[in-house]
Design an enzyme around this catalytic site. Structure first.
Site, PDB file in Angstrom:
ATOM      1  N   ASP A 110       0.893  -1.295  -0.021  1.00  0.00           N
ATOM      2  CA  ASP A 110      -0.088  -0.013  -0.029  1.00  0.00           C
ATOM      3  C   ASP A 110       0.858   1.456   0.153  1.00  0.00           C
ATOM      4  O   ASP A 110       0.344   2.444   0.072  1.00  0.00           O
ATOM      5  CB  ASP A 110      -0.902   0.100   1.274  1.00  0.00           C
ATOM      6  CG  ASP A 110      -0.240  -0.009   2.623  1.00  0.00           C
ATOM      7  OD1 ASP A 110       0.875  -0.507   2.588  1.00  0.00           O
ATOM      8  OD2 ASP A 110      -0.744   0.385   3.500  1.00  0.00           O
ATOM      9  N   HIS A 111       2.124   1.101  -0.239  1.00  0.00           N
ATOM     10  CA  HIS A 111       3.087   2.124  -0.260  1.00  0.00           C
ATOM     11  C   HIS A 111       3.722   2.301  -1.640  1.00  0.00           C
ATOM     12  O   HIS A 111       4.053   3.179  -2.514  1.00  0.00           O
ATOM     13  CB  HIS A 111       3.748   2.466   0.923  1.00  0.00           C
ATOM     14  CG  HIS A 111       3.115   2.865   2.121  1.00  0.00           C
ATOM     15  ND1 HIS A 111       3.107   4.150   2.570  1.00  0.00           N
ATOM     16  CD2 HIS A 111       2.437   2.250   2.859  1.00  0.00           C
ATOM     17  CE1 HIS A 111       2.225   4.035   3.539  1.00  0.00           C
ATOM     18  NE2 HIS A 111       1.979   2.867   3.891  1.00  0.00           N
ATOM     19  N   ASP A 182       4.804   4.967   7.473  1.00  0.00           N
ATOM     20  CA  ASP A 182       4.102   4.312   8.310  1.00  0.00           C
ATOM     21  C   ASP A 182       5.163   4.233   9.701  1.00  0.00           C
ATOM     22  O   ASP A 182       4.851   3.600  10.563  1.00  0.00           O
ATOM     23  CB  ASP A 182       3.780   2.974   8.243  1.00  0.00           C
ATOM     24  CG  ASP A 182       2.682   2.777   7.060  1.00  0.00           C
ATOM     25  OD1 ASP A 182       2.132   3.782   6.618  1.00  0.00           O
ATOM     26  OD2 ASP A 182       2.274   1.689   6.877  1.00  0.00           O
ATOM     27  N   HIS A 221      -0.713   7.688   6.179  1.00  0.00           N
ATOM     28  CA  HIS A 221      -2.337   7.302   6.491  1.00  0.00           C
ATOM     29  C   HIS A 221      -2.647   8.263   7.313  1.00  0.00           C
ATOM     30  O   HIS A 221      -2.168   9.159   8.023  1.00  0.00           O
ATOM     31  CB  HIS A 221      -2.408   5.900   7.024  1.00  0.00           C
ATOM     32  CG  HIS A 221      -1.791   4.801   6.372  1.00  0.00           C
ATOM     33  ND1 HIS A 221      -2.687   3.891   5.784  1.00  0.00           N
ATOM     34  CD2 HIS A 221      -0.642   4.246   6.372  1.00  0.00           C
ATOM     35  CE1 HIS A 221      -2.060   2.977   5.184  1.00  0.00           C
ATOM     36  NE2 HIS A 221      -0.803   3.115   5.479  1.00  0.00           N
TER      37      HIS A 221
END
Length: 299
Positions: A110-111, A182, A221
């Protein structure tokens, strides 16, 4: 009285041409000095940061497009979902921007999962951790590079969430921003998937805490509401309550808070605070960090 009125009054008076010229020059100098708004304003250029939300309502990720306003050179950070990122890139390129590289904060899908698709449209280097998809350059800790003429970037290794986690400090004059992936969120931090409490303590409370307090934080996020829901259970301080009020009335928090703010309202950056220590029931820093993360995980 306007400058024009001043000059008209001078012109009505009998006076030599030499004195007239000097008089108008003096009046013009005085008028502009007294009222700078009549002078041409200086052009101030700063890096431009565009947030691109992805997977809203589920992952709540952010990609970031950072552009040097002088040269229009630009980089895209963590463009994990091409279908949501490519329209923004096309708009920027149509407006004169030039995409010069893709930057990843770590290898998680997701990155870095959009790298392969992005390369089909933009054949550029990929800067990121050693495990990122299609990575071409992994900067060492403290290594710097530039974007365009004025943006200086420093890579900061922050292993814990993943062992290849890198945060990036962007500086354009006095304007500073750190893209934390993150590792650091507004009011929180990432899970210790590949690391230890000691590593997260170092990442947050040495590496990132050492940045100038006015450095704006851009996380990977939008987790602010959940983070402050936990934080207020741990520490009912003024800064935490202020963050809670902001989260209650704002959908997005990226770029709205600084490293200095995080030191005040982020419980993971307050391991020596007596109230935080009491909440965990621990005494050693590493144990306080571990207990905080376990408590947050169980929410």
């Amino acid at each position: 009285m306007s400058l024009l009125t001043f000059i008209k009054q001078i012109l009505r008076r009998p006076i030599s041409s030499g004195l007239l010229t000097v008089g108008i020059a003096v009046l013009l100098w005085y008028y502009l000095r007294a009222d700078p708004s009549h002078a041409k304003p200086a052009v101030s250029r700063k890096m431009h940061i565009e947030s691109i939300p992805m997977w809203e309502g589920s992952g709540n990720n952010y990609a970031y497009l950072v552009t040097d306003d002088k040269t229009k050179d630009a980089v895209i950070i963590d463009p994990a979902n091409p279908s949501e990122v490519l329209p923004s890139l096309k708009k920027a390129v149509d407006g004169g921007a030039k995409i010069t590289s893709i930057i990843n904060t770590h290898h998680h899908h997701d990155h870095a999962g959009g790298n392969t698709e992005l390369l089909k449209s933009y054949s550029v280097p990929i800067i990121g951790g050693k495990d990122c998809v299609k990575v071409t350059k992994t900067p060492s800790h403290g290594e710097t590079f530039t974007i365009g003429e004025s943006i200086k970037v420093k890579a900061l290794h922050t292993p814990c969430h993943t062992q290849d986690s890198i945060c990036y400090l962007f500086e354009d004059g006095e304007d500073r921003a750190v893209f934390t992936g993150d590792t650091l969120f507004i009011g929180g931090c990432g899970r210790f998937f590949e690391g230890t409490p000691e590593e997260m303590d170092k990442a947050l409370n040495q590496t990132l805490a050492s940045l100038p307090d006015d450095t704006k934080v851009y996380p990977g996020h939008e987790y602010t509401k959940g983070n402050v829901k936990f934080g207020i259970k741990v520490l009912q301080s003024g800064p935490v309550k202020k963050l809670q009020a902001f989260a209650d009335s704002n959908k997005q928090a990226q770029g709205k808070f600084t490293i200095g703010d995080e030191k005040q309202h982020n419980v993971f950056m307050r391991l020596d605070d007596p109230t935080v220590v009491k909440f965990t029931g621990q005494t050693e820093r590493v144990d306080v960090m571990s207990a905080l993360r376990e408590a947050k995980n169980s929410m």
